[in-house]
Write a protein that holds these residues in place. Structure first.
Motif, short mmCIF file in Angstrom:
data_model
loop_
_atom_site.label_atom_id
_atom_site.label_comp_id
_atom_site.label_asym_id
_atom_site.label_seq_id
_atom_site.Cartn_x
_atom_site.Cartn_y
_atom_site.Cartn_z
N VAL A 1 0.85 -1.19 0.00
CA VAL A 1 0.00 0.00 0.00
C VAL A 1 0.89 1.24 0.00
O VAL A 1 1.82 1.34 0.80
CB VAL A 1 -0.93 0.01 1.23
CG1 VAL A 1 -1.76 1.28 1.23
CG2 VAL A 1 -1.82 -1.22 1.22
N GLN A 2 0.61 2.16 -0.88
CA GLN A 2 1.43 3.36 -1.01
C GLN A 2 1.24 4.28 0.18
O GLN A 2 0.12 4.51 0.63
CB GLN A 2 1.02 4.08 -2.29
CG GLN A 2 1.92 5.22 -2.69
CD GLN A 2 1.48 5.84 -4.01
OE1 GLN A 2 0.31 5.84 -4.35
NE2 GLN A 2 2.44 6.36 -4.75
N PRO A 3 2.33 4.83 0.71
CA PRO A 3 2.19 5.81 1.79
C PRO A 3 1.39 7.03 1.32
O PRO A 3 1.41 7.38 0.14
CB PRO A 3 3.63 6.20 2.10
CG PRO A 3 4.46 5.05 1.63
CD PRO A 3 3.74 4.54 0.42
N VAL A 4 0.74 7.71 2.26
CA VAL A 4 -0.06 8.90 1.94
C VAL A 4 0.37 10.04 2.83
O VAL A 4 0.24 9.96 4.07
CB VAL A 4 -1.56 8.62 2.13
CG1 VAL A 4 -2.36 9.88 1.82
CG2 VAL A 4 -2.01 7.47 1.24
N GLU A 5 0.89 11.11 2.21
CA GLU A 5 1.37 12.27 2.95
C GLU A 5 0.29 13.34 3.10
O GLU A 5 -0.63 13.42 2.28
CB GLU A 5 2.57 12.92 2.23
CG GLU A 5 3.72 12.01 1.89
CD GLU A 5 3.64 11.45 0.49
OE1 GLU A 5 4.67 11.03 -0.05
OE2 GLU A 5 2.51 11.44 -0.10
N SER A 6 0.48 14.17 4.11
CA SER A 6 -0.35 15.36 4.29
C SER A 6 0.45 16.39 5.07
O SER A 6 1.47 16.06 5.69
CB SER A 6 -1.65 15.02 5.02
OG SER A 6 -1.38 14.51 6.30
N GLY A 7 -0.01 17.63 5.04
CA GLY A 7 0.58 18.66 5.89
C GLY A 7 1.49 19.65 5.21
O GLY A 7 2.02 20.55 5.87
N GLY A 8 1.67 19.55 3.90
CA GLY A 8 2.50 20.53 3.22
C GLY A 8 1.79 21.88 3.16
O GLY A 8 0.64 22.03 3.58
N GLY A 9 2.52 22.87 2.65
CA GLY A 9 1.93 24.19 2.52
C GLY A 9 2.99 25.24 2.27
O GLY A 9 4.14 24.91 1.95
N SER A 10 2.59 26.49 2.43
CA SER A 10 3.51 27.61 2.23
C SER A 10 3.74 28.32 3.55
O SER A 10 2.81 28.49 4.34
CB SER A 10 2.90 28.60 1.22
OG SER A 10 2.73 28.00 -0.04
N VAL A 11 4.99 28.71 3.76
CA VAL A 11 5.37 29.36 5.02
C VAL A 11 6.51 30.32 4.74
O VAL A 11 7.27 30.14 3.77
CB VAL A 11 5.76 28.29 6.07
CG1 VAL A 11 7.01 27.54 5.65
CG2 VAL A 11 5.90 28.90 7.45
N GLN A 12 6.65 31.31 5.58
CA GLN A 12 7.79 32.22 5.45
C GLN A 12 9.02 31.63 6.11
O GLN A 12 8.92 30.78 7.01
CB GLN A 12 7.45 33.57 6.08
CG GLN A 12 6.42 34.37 5.30
CD GLN A 12 6.31 35.80 5.79
OE1 GLN A 12 6.46 36.06 6.97
NE2 GLN A 12 6.05 36.72 4.86
N ALA A 13 10.15 32.09 5.67
CA ALA A 13 11.41 31.63 6.26
C ALA A 13 11.39 31.83 7.78
O ALA A 13 10.91 32.85 8.27
CB ALA A 13 12.58 32.39 5.65
N THR A 22 0.71 8.32 6.49
CA THR A 22 0.12 7.06 6.90
C THR A 22 0.69 5.95 6.02
O THR A 22 0.70 6.06 4.80
CB THR A 22 -1.41 7.09 6.76
OG1 THR A 22 -1.93 8.16 7.54
CG2 THR A 22 -2.02 5.79 7.24
N THR A 23 1.21 4.91 6.68
CA THR A 23 1.81 3.80 5.94
C THR A 23 1.13 2.50 6.33
O THR A 23 0.26 2.47 7.22
CB THR A 23 3.32 3.68 6.24
OG1 THR A 23 3.50 3.10 7.53
CG2 THR A 23 4.00 5.04 6.21
N SER A 24 1.56 1.43 5.71
CA SER A 24 1.03 0.11 6.06
C SER A 24 1.79 -0.49 7.23
O SER A 24 1.44 -1.57 7.70
CB SER A 24 1.10 -0.81 4.84
OG SER A 24 2.43 -0.89 4.35
N GLY A 25 2.85 0.22 7.70
CA GLY A 25 3.55 -0.23 8.89
C GLY A 25 4.75 -1.12 8.60
O GLY A 25 4.96 -1.58 7.47
N TYR A 26 5.56 -1.32 9.62
CA TYR A 26 6.75 -2.14 9.48
C TYR A 26 6.38 -3.61 9.29
O TYR A 26 5.39 -4.09 9.82
CB TYR A 26 7.62 -2.03 10.74
CG TYR A 26 8.25 -0.68 10.96
CD1 TYR A 26 7.84 0.13 12.02
CD2 TYR A 26 9.27 -0.22 10.13
CE1 TYR A 26 8.43 1.37 12.24
CE2 TYR A 26 9.86 1.02 10.35
CZ TYR A 26 9.43 1.80 11.40
OH TYR A 26 10.02 3.02 11.60
#
Length: 122
Positions: A1-13, A22-26
């Motif tokens: 199962v492919q991992p699924v990322e979240s939480g990116g975005g734009s921010v100032q320095a 979220t992954t399928s685990g070890y």
């Protein structure tokens, strides 16, 4: 199962972002979770990795600023990114892989997510 990322975005320095995955685990064949990134016109590079024992490694460019962690009960991986710099701008990919190579890399058989964009403006 492919991992699924979240939480990116734009921010100032100087700002912070937290990525989740979220992954399928070890498993017996997958003992490394980590984050790669690929900036515009750049090759993909390892950022941080962690194994089932909790041993973490980091690329030199993010040491002291980024922290990788995991919640094994939830099969969730995190990347806390502080003191962000414009050069951290990239697409960040979560990975589930065979083993840790150190210096922020997972290696062997690697399953990557679709990626999440992080943009840091000066």
């Amino acid at each position: 199962v492919q991992p699924v990322e979240s939480g990116g975005g734009s921010v100032q320095a100087g700002g912070s972002l937290r990525l989740s995955c979220t992954t399928s685990g070890y498993t017996s064949d997958s003992d490394c979770m980590g984050w790669f990134r690929q900036g515009p016109g750049q090759e993909r590079e390892g950022v941080a990795s962690i194994d089932s024992a909790g041993t973490s490694t980091y690329a030199d460019s993010v040491k002291g600023r980024f922290t990788i962690s995991q919640d094994n009960a939830k099969n969730t991986l995190y990347l806390q990114m502080n003191s962000l710099k414009p050069e951290d701008t990239a697409t960040y990919f979560c990975a589930l892989a065979s083993f840790s190579l150190g210096d922020g890399y997972c290696g062997g058989r690697v399953s990557l997510g679709q990626g999440t964009q992080v943009t840091v403006s000066s």
